[in-house]
Design an enzyme around this catalytic site. Sequence first.
Site, PDB file in Angstrom:
ATOM      1  N   GLY A   1      51.921  40.551  40.739  1.00  0.00           N
ATOM      2  CA  GLY A   1      52.289  41.953  40.474  1.00  0.00           C
ATOM      3  C   GLY A   1      52.933  42.051  39.103  1.00  0.00           C
ATOM      4  O   GLY A   1      52.856  43.075  38.429  1.00  0.00           O
ATOM      5  N   ASN A   2      53.601  40.960  38.675  1.00  0.00           N
ATOM      6  CA  ASN A   2      54.108  40.896  37.316  1.00  0.00           C
ATOM      7  C   ASN A   2      52.972  40.614  36.334  1.00  0.00           C
ATOM      8  O   ASN A   2      53.177  40.624  35.120  1.00  0.00           O
ATOM      9  CB  ASN A   2      55.166  39.795  37.159  1.00  0.00           C
ATOM     10  CG  ASN A   2      56.568  40.285  37.424  1.00  0.00           C
ATOM     11  OD1 ASN A   2      57.261  39.752  38.294  1.00  0.00           O
ATOM     12  ND2 ASN A   2      56.984  41.321  36.716  1.00  0.00           N
ATOM     13  N   SER A   3      51.794  40.355  36.859  1.00  0.00           N
ATOM     14  CA  SER A   3      50.637  40.178  35.989  1.00  0.00           C
ATOM     15  C   SER A   3      50.497  41.404  35.107  1.00  0.00           C
ATOM     16  O   SER A   3      50.489  42.523  35.617  1.00  0.00           O
ATOM     17  CB  SER A   3      49.366  40.065  36.829  1.00  0.00           C
ATOM     18  OG  SER A   3      49.259  38.784  37.351  1.00  0.00           O
TER      19      SER A   3
ATOM     20  N   HIS B   1      42.545  39.653  33.821  1.00  0.00           N
ATOM     21  CA  HIS B   1      42.246  39.582  35.258  1.00  0.00           C
ATOM     22  C   HIS B   1      42.613  40.869  35.991  1.00  0.00           C
ATOM     23  O   HIS B   1      42.126  41.113  37.084  1.00  0.00           O
ATOM     24  CB  HIS B   1      42.854  38.325  35.910  1.00  0.00           C
ATOM     25  CG  HIS B   1      44.301  38.358  36.245  1.00  0.00           C
ATOM     26  ND1 HIS B   1      45.285  37.823  35.438  1.00  0.00           N
ATOM     27  CD2 HIS B   1      44.959  38.831  37.329  1.00  0.00           C
ATOM     28  CE1 HIS B   1      46.465  37.959  36.002  1.00  0.00           C
ATOM     29  NE2 HIS B   1      46.304  38.580  37.153  1.00  0.00           N
TER      30      HIS B   1
ATOM     31  N   ASN C   1      44.048  27.847  36.365  1.00  0.00           N
ATOM     32  CA  ASN C   1      44.871  28.875  37.010  1.00  0.00           C
ATOM     33  C   ASN C   1      46.104  28.226  37.629  1.00  0.00           C
ATOM     34  O   ASN C   1      46.020  27.157  38.207  1.00  0.00           O
ATOM     35  CB  ASN C   1      44.027  29.572  38.094  1.00  0.00           C
ATOM     36  CG  ASN C   1      44.645  30.890  38.546  1.00  0.00           C
ATOM     37  OD1 ASN C   1      45.551  31.429  37.889  1.00  0.00           O
ATOM     38  ND2 ASN C   1      44.171  31.410  39.662  1.00  0.00           N
TER      39      ASN C   1
ATOM     40  N   ASP D   1      44.416  35.912  28.459  1.00  0.00           N
ATOM     41  CA  ASP D   1      44.350  36.821  29.608  1.00  0.00           C
ATOM     42  C   ASP D   1      44.903  38.210  29.248  1.00  0.00           C
ATOM     43  O   ASP D   1      45.962  38.614  29.708  1.00  0.00           O
ATOM     44  CB  ASP D   1      45.133  36.200  30.780  1.00  0.00           C
ATOM     45  CG  ASP D   1      44.777  36.840  32.112  1.00  0.00           C
ATOM     46  OD1 ASP D   1      44.174  37.933  32.096  1.00  0.00           O
ATOM     47  OD2 ASP D   1      45.125  36.269  33.154  1.00  0.00           O
TER      48      ASP D   1
ATOM     49  N   PHE E   1      51.094  36.594  32.642  1.00  0.00           N
ATOM     50  CA  PHE E   1      49.914  36.569  33.513  1.00  0.00           C
ATOM     51  C   PHE E   1      49.948  35.522  34.612  1.00  0.00           C
ATOM     52  O   PHE E   1      49.093  35.535  35.503  1.00  0.00           O
ATOM     53  CB  PHE E   1      48.619  36.432  32.699  1.00  0.00           C
ATOM     54  CG  PHE E   1      48.408  35.101  32.014  1.00  0.00           C
ATOM     55  CD1 PHE E   1      48.892  34.879  30.740  1.00  0.00           C
ATOM     56  CD2 PHE E   1      47.700  34.089  32.640  1.00  0.00           C
ATOM     57  CE1 PHE E   1      48.674  33.658  30.090  1.00  0.00           C
ATOM     58  CE2 PHE E   1      47.473  32.864  32.004  1.00  0.00           C
ATOM     59  CZ  PHE E   1      47.966  32.653  30.719  1.00  0.00           C
TER      60      PHE E   1
END
Length: 728
Positions: free
Chosen positions: A662-664, A94, A222, A231, A680
Amino acid sequence: MKSQKEKKSYIKFSGLFIFLFLITIFFSSVTIADEGMYPLSEIKKLDLKSKGLKVTAEDIYNPDGVSLVDAIVNIGGCTGSFVSPNGLIITNHHCAFGAVQAASTPEKDLVTNGFLAESLTEEIPAKGFTVRIVDSYRDVSESVLAVLNDTMDFATRSKAIDRRIKEIITETENKNPGKRAEISEMFIGKSYVLFIYTYLRDVRLVYVPPRSIGEFGGENDNWIWPRHTGDFSFIRAYVAPDGSPADYSQDNVPYHPKKYLKIGLEGVDENEPVFILGYPGRTYRHRTASYLAFEEEIRMPYIADLYEWQISVMEELGKKDRAISLKLDGRIKGLANTMKNYRGKLQGLKRLQLVSKKREEEQLLQSFIDSDPNRKKWYGSVLSDINSIYEEIRSRTQYEFTLDYLLQSSNLISLAKAVIDASREREKPDIERASAYMDRNFTRTKESLLMSLSNFYEPVDKIFLKRILTDAVKLPENQRISPIDKIISGDNPETAINTFIDKLYSSSKLMDKTYLEEALAKSYNELTNLNDPCLEFVQSLMPLYDELRTVRQRRDGALSKLYALLVDVKKLYLKKDFIPDANSTLRLTFGKIKGYSPADALYSAPITTVKGIIEKTTGTDPYATPKKLIELHKEKNFGRWKHKKLNDVPVALLYNLDTTGGNSGSPLLNAKGEIVGVNFDRCYEATINDYMWSEEYSRSIAVDIRYVLWVAEKFSNATNLLKELGIK
Ligand code: ASP
């Protein structure tokens, strides 16, 4: 009967008792709310060994040498990590989606089919993407706050801080050519850290799985556990042949990072220690009950409803034509992500009664403040002053939201606003301009405005604009917007709005790339001479936007001063230090692989497997697993990626680390500091993390590296990629 004296001491005693009792409750709730996103400056103070980690603080962050931090990058709003000496980065599907979308056409649909570059020459530029690496950081709070004095009103205060920050940034960039400086506010109004970053501007797509894997479960799944989404994606950073950051060029070469992560081939299991290094976006744990109440009662419900409607409009229009849905997919995904996150937060706020809990805590804090004349003098009105700012915001919410969401809803209007802002800001001295229009940022601002045109779809824009104007008809008397009133005057506002919108879109040329580019270079007067109806409409709104900006500067100035005082007095009260709220700066969080109980009598185990994918597969989107993957599973063709106990390939991992948006894309690391997954998401209950963390329900989700490598090897035959990752 008790004597007067006895009565007094009884009251005093019971008062003290209640006070102590309440403090105990407060402390226990504070324990729940303990933060775990440690900034770089805190890492050396942590006892990592007792948490089962084998790496030392120095292995993680060493300003004088090479450490794990050097492998971590920021990509747009996400995190990524280097996994090869040749600039290969792993992040989320993503996070790279925008680039995949931009590179796709209905004939060559990379979103649907995925993409694998067999060699460097096949890699595709990820337009507009940058990779940011931390070079160094230093506390500059003193230098920022030195410009303030007690005579300043709040707006002046806020402007003074803003200006000082820009001065330090400019000085730093002049001293460090080619680098970018940024100052992050750690505690509001209290502490500021200057970061020096390297920005790599040539970024390319290397490997992206098909959407049916990378986004398996889609919006249904999600923010949900158990999860089965692959992801992940791989990109690569390039530099000029001399090693310096450069824009895309065929001559560029792969970047060689100081450090890259080793793959933890063994994976991790339940209860094993793990940690994450990444760039959490924003948390609001130090805000007051009045802030939370505003979020719960007004802002989040408004946005969740608006976005839900916007998504349904776009989905409907996208159904007709893949070329249209390719334009809209990214925006739908972004809005859906926020919408569901807000719904989760709203549910969590209600379930935990967080606002009333915070109010009780604040009453206790107030009693503590009032119990000492000196404290009362300094901090006595802090809470009530903060509350009155949120009261003021409430009193104009509809007015302010209309102005804000006019820009969010209509790309055309927001382009016009940007063009006008550019003309006015660019006339000022550089240091006084809004950040996007300063010389150091203007090229990028222009690029992203021009790029936004490729996703412009007029029918959607018109429908969204119509909704905002129609809602504005119902604004209360004291919050009316006169330039809009002029449009909707007359007996039939709907006809008036339709006529206005038709004229706007048929006569404005702002959607034309060359015209927009030229408009961005014009002065305010030149723009006026263009007689563009959209520019004229926004020009008529500019006094209102100007007023809003001043009001917000005043509020920010006041809140900056008040929140700084609030943190001071909370420290006195609780006799402890806090960790600053997340602010997109590099943080460490650690814990272990752990299940949880999402509801009474339910327990969720922390590792999912491919079996779960097969079970969820229906054959239609978002559960349309590729046949080949189903076959591989049927044949038990797991290769070395099998989880022994589970007798299957592990897909996703759940753990009690403290993360947020943001930690994605952040690497999930095992005790030795090897990458075992890519973070994710969070479970639904943990969307509330941003306000309050809890051991009970705060759980984050990663895709297991074994699944990534299984898909790469068995499904995609990505031989070169595996070789580059050092997997034989
Ligand atoms: N899925 C999330 C995001 O969109 C990650 C998170 O917030 O935990 O950034």
